[in-house]
Design a protein around this motif. Structure first.
Motif, mmCIF file in Angstrom:
data_model
loop_
_atom_site.group_PDB
_atom_site.id
_atom_site.type_symbol
_atom_site.label_atom_id
_atom_site.label_comp_id
_atom_site.label_asym_id
_atom_site.label_seq_id
_atom_site.Cartn_x
_atom_site.Cartn_y
_atom_site.Cartn_z
ATOM 1 N N ILE A 63 -15.502 -2.930 -4.609
ATOM 2 C CA ILE A 63 -14.414 -2.219 -3.937
ATOM 3 C C ILE A 63 -13.178 -3.102 -3.859
ATOM 4 C CG2 ILE A 63 -13.675 -1.197 -1.749
ATOM 5 C CD1 ILE A 63 -16.641 -0.430 -1.303
ATOM 6 N N GLU A 64 -13.387 -4.362 -3.508
ATOM 7 C CA GLU A 64 -12.257 -5.279 -3.379
ATOM 8 C C GLU A 64 -11.500 -5.422 -4.698
ATOM 9 O OE1 GLU A 64 -11.336 -9.842 -1.818
ATOM 10 O OE2 GLU A 64 -13.391 -9.124 -2.039
ATOM 11 N N ARG A 65 -12.207 -5.438 -5.798
ATOM 12 C CA ARG A 65 -11.563 -5.656 -7.091
ATOM 13 C C ARG A 65 -11.022 -4.373 -7.703
ATOM 14 N NH1 ARG A 65 -13.974 -8.941 -12.370
ATOM 15 N NH2 ARG A 65 -12.153 -8.601 -13.707
ATOM 16 N N PHE A 66 -11.814 -3.297 -7.664
ATOM 17 C CA PHE A 66 -11.458 -2.079 -8.396
ATOM 18 C C PHE A 66 -10.962 -0.941 -7.510
ATOM 19 C CE2 PHE A 66 -14.875 -4.168 -10.873
ATOM 20 C CZ PHE A 66 -14.132 -4.493 -12.012
ATOM 21 N N SER A 191 -6.899 3.953 -0.864
ATOM 22 C CA SER A 191 -6.642 3.488 0.490
ATOM 23 C C SER A 191 -5.331 2.703 0.515
ATOM 24 C CB SER A 191 -7.782 2.581 0.967
ATOM 25 O OG SER A 191 -7.371 1.793 2.061
ATOM 26 N N PRO A 192 -4.369 3.087 1.390
ATOM 27 C CA PRO A 192 -3.120 2.313 1.475
ATOM 28 C C PRO A 192 -3.367 0.850 1.788
ATOM 29 C CG PRO A 192 -2.879 4.418 2.593
ATOM 30 C CD PRO A 192 -4.329 4.287 2.239
ATOM 31 N N ARG A 193 -4.359 0.567 2.609
ATOM 32 C CA ARG A 193 -4.651 -0.831 2.939
ATOM 33 C C ARG A 193 -5.134 -1.598 1.706
ATOM 34 N NH1 ARG A 193 -5.940 1.394 8.231
ATOM 35 N NH2 ARG A 193 -4.990 0.108 9.865
ATOM 36 N N TRP A 194 -5.958 -0.957 0.891
ATOM 37 C CA TRP A 194 -6.432 -1.636 -0.315
ATOM 38 C C TRP A 194 -5.256 -1.888 -1.268
ATOM 39 C CZ3 TRP A 194 -6.467 -0.167 -5.543
ATOM 40 C CH2 TRP A 194 -7.169 -1.035 -6.383
ATOM 41 N N LEU A 195 -4.361 -0.923 -1.399
ATOM 42 C CA LEU A 195 -3.189 -1.101 -2.257
ATOM 43 C C LEU A 195 -2.317 -2.246 -1.761
ATOM 44 C CD1 LEU A 195 -2.300 2.656 -2.834
ATOM 45 C CD2 LEU A 195 -3.120 1.050 -4.574
ATOM 46 N N LEU A 196 -2.156 -2.339 -0.442
ATOM 47 C CA LEU A 196 -1.369 -3.440 0.099
ATOM 48 C C LEU A 196 -2.016 -4.789 -0.170
ATOM 49 C CD1 LEU A 196 -0.165 -2.031 3.533
ATOM 50 C CD2 LEU A 196 1.250 -2.648 1.582
ATOM 51 N N SER A 197 -3.354 -4.817 -0.135
ATOM 52 C CA SER A 197 -4.040 -6.081 -0.417
ATOM 53 C C SER A 197 -3.829 -6.531 -1.852
ATOM 54 C CB SER A 197 -5.543 -5.926 -0.144
ATOM 55 O OG SER A 197 -6.173 -5.126 -1.140
ATOM 56 N N LYS A 198 -3.419 -5.606 -2.722
ATOM 57 C CA LYS A 198 -3.133 -5.925 -4.119
ATOM 58 C C LYS A 198 -1.622 -6.033 -4.363
ATOM 59 C CE LYS A 198 -7.456 -5.822 -5.154
ATOM 60 N NZ LYS A 198 -8.169 -7.091 -5.448
ATOM 61 N N ASP A 199 -0.840 -6.094 -3.275
ATOM 62 C CA ASP A 199 0.624 -6.194 -3.362
ATOM 63 C C ASP A 199 1.250 -4.999 -4.076
ATOM 64 O OD1 ASP A 199 0.850 -8.605 -1.949
ATOM 65 O OD2 ASP A 199 0.389 -9.761 -3.761
ATOM 66 N N LYS A 201 2.896 -2.303 -2.961
ATOM 67 C CA LYS A 201 3.464 -1.770 -1.730
ATOM 68 C C LYS A 201 4.037 -0.372 -1.910
ATOM 69 C CE LYS A 201 4.378 -6.488 -0.250
ATOM 70 N NZ LYS A 201 5.393 -7.525 0.072
ATOM 71 N N GLU A 202 4.702 -0.128 -3.033
ATOM 72 C CA GLU A 202 5.271 1.196 -3.253
ATOM 73 C C GLU A 202 4.178 2.246 -3.389
ATOM 74 O OE1 GLU A 202 8.406 1.920 -2.955
ATOM 75 O OE2 GLU A 202 8.782 -0.195 -2.501
ATOM 76 N N GLU A 203 3.096 1.885 -4.087
ATOM 77 C CA GLU A 203 1.977 2.813 -4.222
ATOM 78 C C GLU A 203 1.310 3.050 -2.866
ATOM 79 O OE1 GLU A 203 -0.648 2.198 -7.748
ATOM 80 O OE2 GLU A 203 0.636 0.457 -8.065
ATOM 81 N N ALA A 204 1.264 2.010 -2.025
ATOM 82 C CA ALA A 204 0.676 2.150 -0.697
ATOM 83 C C ALA A 204 1.480 3.134 0.143
ATOM 84 C CB ALA A 204 0.611 0.795 -0.002
ATOM 85 N N LEU A 205 2.799 3.039 0.067
ATOM 86 C CA LEU A 205 3.652 3.965 0.806
ATOM 87 C C LEU A 205 3.488 5.395 0.295
ATOM 88 C CD1 LEU A 205 5.794 4.459 2.925
ATOM 89 C CD2 LEU A 205 7.535 3.865 1.224
ATOM 90 N N ALA A 206 3.384 5.528 -1.032
ATOM 91 C CA ALA A 206 3.181 6.854 -1.612
ATOM 92 C C ALA A 206 1.844 7.450 -1.165
ATOM 93 C CB ALA A 206 3.245 6.766 -3.138
ATOM 94 N N ALA A 207 0.811 6.614 -1.121
ATOM 95 C CA ALA A 207 -0.501 7.088 -0.667
ATOM 96 C C ALA A 207 -0.451 7.497 0.796
ATOM 97 C CB ALA A 207 -1.555 5.994 -0.878
ATOM 98 N N LEU A 208 0.269 6.706 1.609
ATOM 99 C CA LEU A 208 0.388 7.031 3.024
ATOM 100 C C LEU A 208 1.113 8.359 3.219
ATOM 101 C CD1 LEU A 208 -0.094 6.124 5.940
ATOM 102 C CD2 LEU A 208 2.096 4.941 5.850
ATOM 103 N N LYS A 209 2.111 8.618 2.403
ATOM 104 C CA LYS A 209 2.848 9.883 2.506
ATOM 105 C C LYS A 209 1.973 11.069 2.136
ATOM 106 C CE LYS A 209 7.522 8.051 1.756
ATOM 107 N NZ LYS A 209 8.701 8.032 0.859
ATOM 108 N N ARG A 210 1.003 10.847 1.252
ATOM 109 C CA ARG A 210 0.068 11.926 0.913
ATOM 110 C C ARG A 210 -0.924 12.181 2.049
ATOM 111 N NH1 ARG A 210 -3.023 11.319 -4.554
ATOM 112 N NH2 ARG A 210 -3.582 13.454 -3.936
ATOM 113 N N LEU A 211 -1.257 11.125 2.782
ATOM 114 C CA LEU A 211 -2.288 11.237 3.802
ATOM 115 C C LEU A 211 -1.755 11.631 5.168
ATOM 116 C CD1 LEU A 211 -4.312 8.036 2.870
ATOM 117 C CD2 LEU A 211 -5.155 10.379 2.681
ATOM 118 N N ARG A 212 -0.527 11.233 5.477
ATOM 119 C CA ARG A 212 0.028 11.459 6.807
ATOM 120 C C ARG A 212 1.224 12.393 6.754
ATOM 121 N NH1 ARG A 212 -1.664 7.429 10.293
ATOM 122 N NH2 ARG A 212 -3.760 6.809 9.647
ATOM 123 N N PRO A 213 1.619 12.956 7.918
ATOM 124 C CA PRO A 213 2.816 13.788 7.953
ATOM 125 C C PRO A 213 4.034 13.016 7.460
ATOM 126 C CG PRO A 213 1.565 14.023 9.981
ATOM 127 C CD PRO A 213 0.929 12.910 9.210
#
Length: 454
Positions: A63-66, A191-199, A201-213
């Motif tokens: 999970i951590e890697r992929f 997971s936005p947190r997993w994306l952030l752990s891989k730096d 950040k833009e993908e993490a924000l996009a994922a968060l926008k899909r998951l949250r209002p």
């Protein structure tokens, strides 16, 4: 966002979107697979736990890697391969099957079960709001029991078949679950947190926008994001005629008790629900052991023994079965979450193997005295929970780290457990309102204060 002092926090359900609900619950079909597989073959062949051990062991690093989604696809492919191996091991005539091949298939399918156990729970814990994390993560027990109900019903339906057709059908049904998991894996965000752990950040924000209002996401400056021995027990102790009927009733009760538990964990908290669960488990095991060990029992006493075993199991499913999975995902910090869940799941496999191995001998030799053993274990768990487990209800994952910066005092905990989450963190760490404001997340910060909760 973090509510200021005196401001009423918005309802946790206000942060729920259709995509968040779908992402949380669609992959619980994997837990249906877990429950279905375990209940289907638990009474036929000892669980090849080496496969689950390996699956749990490799889950964290994978999970951590992929990422979670890639592991969902991988475990589904593994499950499909294992079902093919199992089905092709069967012939129609009695004694004509290839037992060794079937065992290999069982070992492989349990590798996918181990991956499911770690992957689903860690993914859920990372995407849901803190107030709903308990409700969502312990729902795994509901779906596990649903799979068990389906399996024991089919086992009862095909129990009179003497050819290999019955268990071929039961095995083939398992194709459905991994196919759905693969489909769902391409529809949900990482997971936005997993994306952030891989730096990323833009993908993490996009994922968060899909998951949250939309408003929640735009306001973020930086998103910081078992019981197979029962049939043996009934047969060994004079209930052979109902040995396949009682488990069907029991798994239905399991499902019913998990539903209120999913709600109660948000009100009672993890700690109190566990204390209640362990207390009831100990009580029912002592009743079973005390009455069952009598030289002669009346019919009502025999019924009470059966009821005690069922109520023990129901009490277990109402808290002790699922909450440890939740705690395994929220107590560790972000850097160790998957690894800790992997370690916990691996140890769970080891002890499940030991338990499944020794229980038939315990039942054969101790009879109802087996209840003293499991009652004692429940009491030990009760004592440990009271003295060492802090309450994490309503806290963001990053805020939970702060609880462990001070020595846990169960008696002080009782006075502060009902306080709001932000106040509890400040009380435990000695922070002032000014110190705490804007520091809800310590894992990912820049020169701008982080003000959001995810």
């Amino acid at each position: 966002m973090t509510a200021s002092v005196g401001e009423k926090s918005p309802s946790a359900w206000a942060s729920v979107t259709p995509m968040l609900l779908f992402s949380c619950f669609c992959l619980l079909v994997g837990d249906v697979l877990f429950g279905y597989d375990t209940a289907s073959f638990g009474g036929i062949l000892a669980n090849p736990t080496i496969g689950k051990f390996v699956g749990c062991l490799i889950a964290g690093p994978s999970i951590e890697r992929f990422g979670h989604c890639a592991v969902f696809v991988a475990l589904s492919i593994i499950s499909i391969i294992s079902v093919i191996i199992e089905i092709t091991a069967a012939d129609d005539g009695v004694g004509t099957g290839r037992c060794a091949q079937f065992i290999v298939g069982r070992i492989i399918v349990y590798a996918s079960v181990g991956l499911v156990e770690v992957d689903v729970t860690t993914y859920q814990s990372e995407i849901v709001p803190p107030a709903l994390r308990g409700f969502v993560v312990i729902s795994l027990q509901l779906f596990l029991n649903l799979g068990s109900i389906i399996a024991v019903g089919l086992n009862k339906a095909f129990s009179t078949y003497t050819s290999g057709l019955g268990w071929k059908i039961i095995t083939a049904i398992q194709f459905v679950f991994p196919v759905f998991i693969i489909m769902f894996s391409f529809l949900i965000p990482h997971s936005p947190r997993w994306l952030l752990s891989k730096d990323r950040k833009e993908e993490a924000l996009a994922a968060l926008k899909r998951l949250r209002p939309k408003a929640d996401a735009e306001n973020d400056n930086r998103p910081s994001l078992r019981l197979t021995y029962q049939t043996v027990f009934y047969k060994e102790n004079g209930y052979a005629e109902q040995a396949f009927t009682y488990p069907v009733i029991l798994y239905c009760l399991h499902t019913l008790v998990v539903i209120p538990a999913m709600y109660l964990i948000g009100y009672m908290g993890r700690r109190n629900l566990l204390l209640a669960s362990f207390s009831l488990q100990a009580f029912w095991m002592m009743i079973l052991a005390g009455i069952g060990s009598k030289a002669q029992n009346t019919a009502p006493e025999n019924n009470l023994v059966v009821a005690s075993l069922m109520l023990f199991s129901v009490s277990y499913n109402g808290g002790g079965a699922a909450i440890p999975y939740l705690l395994g995902t929220e107590l560790p910090n972000a850097a160790l979450r998957e690894q800790t869940q992997t370690l916990g799941a691996t140890w769970n496999v080891v002890w499940a193997f030991v338990t499944n191995y020794v229980i038939p001998y315990m039942i054969a030799n101790l009879k109802f005295g087996t209840g003293w053993v499991f009652g004692g274990i429940s009491i030990s768990a009760l004592v440990f929970t009271f003295f060492f487990l802090p309450e994490t209800k309503g806290l963001a994952l990053e805020d939970i780290d702060k609880i462990f910066e001070t020595r846990f005092n169960p008696f002080r905990h009782e006075r502060s457990a009902l306080a709001d989450p932000e106040h509890r963190v400040k009380e435990l760490t000695g922070e002032t309102d000014i110190d705490h404001k804007g520091k809800a997340y310590s894992g990912i910060q820049d020169d701008k204060p982080v003000t959001s909760h995810i």
